[in-house]
Structures are given as C-alpha cells and as structure tokens.
Enzyme design. Structure first.
Site, PDB file in Angstrom:
ATOM      1  CG  ASP A 137      -6.934   7.889   7.078  1.00  0.00           C
ATOM      2  OD1 ASP A 137      -6.052   7.839   6.200  1.00  0.00           O
ATOM      3  OD2 ASP A 137      -8.125   8.123   6.821  1.00  0.00           O
ATOM      4  CG  HIS A 138      -1.294   6.222   5.051  1.00  0.00           C
ATOM      5  ND1 HIS A 138      -2.150   5.177   4.786  1.00  0.00           N
ATOM      6  CD2 HIS A 138      -0.941   6.722   3.837  1.00  0.00           C
ATOM      7  CE1 HIS A 138      -2.310   5.058   3.484  1.00  0.00           C
ATOM      8  NE2 HIS A 138      -1.589   5.975   2.886  1.00  0.00           N
ATOM      9  CG  HIS A 153      -7.193   6.985   2.600  1.00  0.00           C
ATOM     10  ND1 HIS A 153      -6.750   6.870   3.888  1.00  0.00           N
ATOM     11  CD2 HIS A 153      -6.595   5.979   1.914  1.00  0.00           C
ATOM     12  CE1 HIS A 153      -5.915   5.842   3.970  1.00  0.00           C
ATOM     13  NE2 HIS A 153      -5.812   5.286   2.795  1.00  0.00           N
TER      14      HIS A 153
END
Length: 518
Positions: free
Chosen positions: A209-210, A272
């Site tokens: 999950d950047h 996110h």
C-alpha cells in the site's frame, strides 16, 4: 558486533547496521539480493518501480551485485530491457542521473520473455536466477514483485511453486510482493490469501500500500507518540470529528479496464483511507516493530461500526462534463472504453464510528473522488469548540473550530488552525494557520514511497505492509456499503472540477458539519 561495510559506485562507503538494530541513525543497506518484476512493461513499473530502484542505488542503499529481472510477454533481449529501464529512470527518477551508478546497476539486468502460463519461460527464469547467484553473488535471495492484475496471481504463484522458485535454500530467502487491490470483496480477498499462503509463509508476503510508504503518513506516528502535546487531547473529550480526504483532479486516464466495475470505494477507501484511519485512531504500541503496529491497527478495524442508515451516512457520485484546470473535460461515461450505462462511482464518501473508550461518539468521514477541485490527500482532526468563550458574539463570528491538518500530498506537512486576535483596538478573533512544510524544514527531499517499500522488502522489514487480517477486516467494513449501493440506483452526478455530489454535503450537514475545502 561487527558491522558490514559497503561501497557504492560513487565511492562512498556505507555501514550496514542490520547487525546492530539499536542504531537507527545510519542508512540500512540491503544485503545480497535480486528482484524479479512480473508485469515489467506496465505503467507502475516504468513510472514508479524502476525509478525507485535506481534512486535506491544512487543513494547507496543497494548491494553492488543487486540484480533486476524483468518478466513480460515481449520479444526483448537483455539490452532491450536495459534501454527501457534507462528511459524510465531518466524520465521519472527523483535523484540526479549519474552514469557511474547506472553502469554498475545495469550489469545486473536480465529479461525473460514469456506468458504467465508458459512453463518453459519459468524454467528459463529459474536458470536465470541460478546464473545471477553465481555471477552477481545474490546468494539465493530473491523477491518476486507481482505488478500484474489480481486475476493472474494464482497462475504466477503456482508457476513459482512448480518450478521451485518460491522455496529458498537454507540460509537464503524468497519473498513475494503483491500490489493492491487485494481482492474486490471479502470473499475474493480470502481466496487470494489462501492461494498465497499455500506457497509463501506470512512473513514472506508483502502487500504493497504505497500510501504507507509516504513520509507524511509515517510522520503521523512520530507526531502522535514522540510529542507530549498531542496525545492528551487525541480522544473524544476534545476531538469533534476526523475527515480523511484523497482527492484527484484527473479522470481515469487509461485505467478504464481496471477502474470500471471497481470504483472509488474499492480502489481507495478499502486500503489507503482505512489504513490512514487506523494510524490516526490506534493506541500507542509497546514498540514500532511490525507485529505491535499490526495488532494496534487491527484493534481499530475490529472496533469500527457502520451507522444504521447507510442512505444517510454514505454518498457516491459519478463525474459528468465540466471544467478542470481551465479545460473542458468529458464525463466519466464519455471516457474511452467506458460503457454509457456504467454505474461505477468515481466519488465515494462514508461515515464510520469506532467503538472504543477513546473514540466513542467521534465520527470519521472518509471521502475520495476523481475530477475534484484539486489534487490533495489530507487528514484533518477537527476539535470541539471551547466550552466557554468570554467574548461578544461579533468578536468570534469568523472563528471556526481548531484543527490539526496532516497534508500527505502534494505539499507534505502539517497545519494547525487556531484563533488569534486581529491587530487593532477592537477584540476580534479570526482563524490563523501555523504551518510546517517538509520542503522548507529538511534539506533532504522525501524519498518516494516505493523507495522505502522496496527497500523494506529487500531488508525483510514488514512494518508498513498490511497483513491479510487487516485486509479482510477492511473488506468486512466496506462490503455492506458496496452491496447497499448496488441495490439502490445509480451514483449521483457531479460536475468535473467541483467537490463531489450534493449528497456528500448533505451527509455532513445532517450532523451539523461541513467538508473542508483544501
């Protein structure tokens, strides 16, 4: 304990403090290893992964013998692949291009052509890895990055197992990196987790999950737990509500094949925004190791409850033709490859509550959308009004609630909003902002999220990667909302360049609140 010394191609010596975990001041450098990227021809690989690998090498954080193997359905030789990486790095890397760094890095590049169902190609991949271990000293340590659509995960993972690529020899490691989405509901997420867990142990699975790799997101933990001034008021006694926003001013671009049928809620809220919510709401962990952080985030997600009336506490929309950035832009159903009758939402907003002593009664509002007023991601903790204001009504009529706003992108930093007296003889109080900006405080620019995350994969450090328990809990929260929407008509239209449908504003208005306009 003796430290391990490395010298990067620029001649700078670094010390690897992996053997001394107490000293976090020096950069951690990956030991001998390689990375295999499936889907290496895609946008993510070209714009994010390849530049991040170069930037890590440029910072001296990769071992001299690091190898990169690309796997894709292209009739390329190694030198063709090297040129593709070169062009991507020149266009998208964060750090300055240095020829000496590039020359050392590209010596470890290899390309394997083939389909995911091609056993012969995976045999060649297995032999390529054996050759790299011998030629580059990668030591049998390899990570497999699945930058591919989820429908291919089981096929690729099955091939890795069948050809012995997932099984490390004693003293080495094999890891797998999975890009979101982690399924598209709870059932498919569990199926995906089952497929992966049959081949790789939990500690070898890294779900990217950047957003968790962004410096500002990590700063949430530093701000909360390294300072005594925030934690005493970080609770329902002082916090009125929390708004978490991820807004984009662009449309879907070339992502029609992925986005349509998925929508804003599955694409952004499930991963996110719920991860951001968990970091904001979690209790202080006993330490910042992966297990402690994961358990505290899980406790938050386990405590989330949905309001009874989903019709009053959720909103969804789909952008129509409008103006964005001074240009006339098409509506969602006028975008290329989007069906005219699509009911996919491009805007989603939900209200959640966390049933814990700390947060009981504090609503968390999560929203995301495309073609909104501007590109911004932020977390706004909005505080209750002072219980008594010893001023006249006119003195405070322009005073709103205090707020702490954590800006994740694009201008990383923190803003505090509070009331101050306007200069002059009259007692008049207005909002003022106190601002901290990363770019104006620290001389070193923030690394890209993928730099941090790729390095953590190679180091075997999983604090920033959600485990399957967190993924499944997030789907348990979101699934009832998505199912409700599927049964109750189409998303409401909103004009491109605005801040979403009217239903989203009404959702907060019912609670006596308004959305922030970043």
């Amino acid at each position: 304990m003796s430290a391990t010394h490395y010298t990067n191609p620029a001649g700078t010596e670094f010390v690897n403090p992996l053997r001394d975990p107490q000293d976090r001041r020096l950069p951690q450098i990956a030991g001998p290893c390689g990375l295999v990227i499936f889907g290496v021809t895609g946008d993510l690989s070209r714009k994010k992964l390849m530049p991040a690998i170069y930037d890590l090498a440029n910072r001296g954080l990769l071992p001299p013998g690091f190898s990169l193997v690309g796997f894709a359905r292209r009739d390329w030789a190694d030198q063709d692949f090297t040129q593709i990486v070169h062009d991507s790095v020149k266009e998208h890397s964060r750090t300055e291009f240095r020829e000496e760094v590039w020359q050392q890095l590209c010596e470890g590049f290899r390309f394997v052509p083939g389909d995911f169902g091609d056993g012969i190609a995976f045999e060649k991949l297995q032999q390529t890895i054996v050759d790299l271990d011998r030629e580059r000293g990668t030591g049998g340590n390899h990570a497999f990055y699945l930058s591919i659509p989820p429908r291919f995960f089981s096929q690729v993972i099955g091939q890795l197992k069948e050809h012995g690529l997932a099984s490390p020899v004693p003293g080495s490691w094999r890891r797998v990196v999975v890009e979101k989405p982690f399924g598209n509901n709870l059932e498919t997420a569990r199926e995906l987790n089952t497929i992966i867990s049959e081949v790789f142990p939990p500690e070898s699975v890294f779900r990217i999950d950047h957003y968790l790799g962004k410096e500002t997101v990590q700063n949430i933990l530093a701000m909360r737990f390294a300072n005594a001034m925030f934690e005493p008021i970080w609770n329902a006694n002082y916090v009125d509500h929390v708004q978490i926003t991820m807004a984009e001013d662009i449309g879907i671009g070339g992502r029609a094949g992925y986005y349509d049928g998925i929508g804003a809620a599955r694409d952004v809220i499930q991963n996110h925004l719920m991860q951001l919510m968990a970091l904001i709401a979690m209790e202080e962990p006993p330490s910042f190791d992966a297990r402690s952080l994961r358990l505290e985030k899980q406790k938050v997600l386990q405590s989330v409850v949905l309001p009874r009336r989903l019709d009053l506490s959720t909103a969804r929309g789909q952008y129509v033709e409008g103006w964005a950035g001074g240009l006339k832009v098409p509506g969602y159903t006028d975008e290329q490859d989007i069906p005219k009758d699509s009911t996919t939402e491009t805007f989603a907003a939900i209200k959640l509550e966390i049933e814990t002593r700390r947060w009981a009664g504090v609503p968390f509002y999560l929203r995301t959308g495309k073609r909104l007023g501007r590109r911004v991601t932020e977390v706004a903790v909005v505080f209750k009004r002072a219980p008594h204001l010893p001023f006249g009504d006119t003195a405070t009529e322009e005073l709103t609630q205090n707020a702490l706003v954590i800006r994740v992108q694009p201008d990383e930093g923190v803003t505090m909003r509070f009331g101050a007296k306007v200069p002059g003889t009259a007692m008049e109080i207005r909002d003022v902002n106190m601002d901290f900006a990363y770019g104006g405080t620290f001389t070193e620019s923030s690394p890209e999220a993928y730099e941090r995350l790729i390095l953590d994969v190679l180091l075997g450090e999983p604090p920033l990667f959600p485990r399957h328990e967190e993924v499944e809990l997030s789907w348990q929260i979101l699934d009832p909302i998505v199912e409700y929407w599927a049964k109750h008509g189409k998303p409401a239209p909103y004009e491109a360049g605005t801040w979403g449908p009217e239903s989203a504003d009404k959702m907060l208005a019912r609670d006596g609140r308004v959305w922030r306009r970043p």
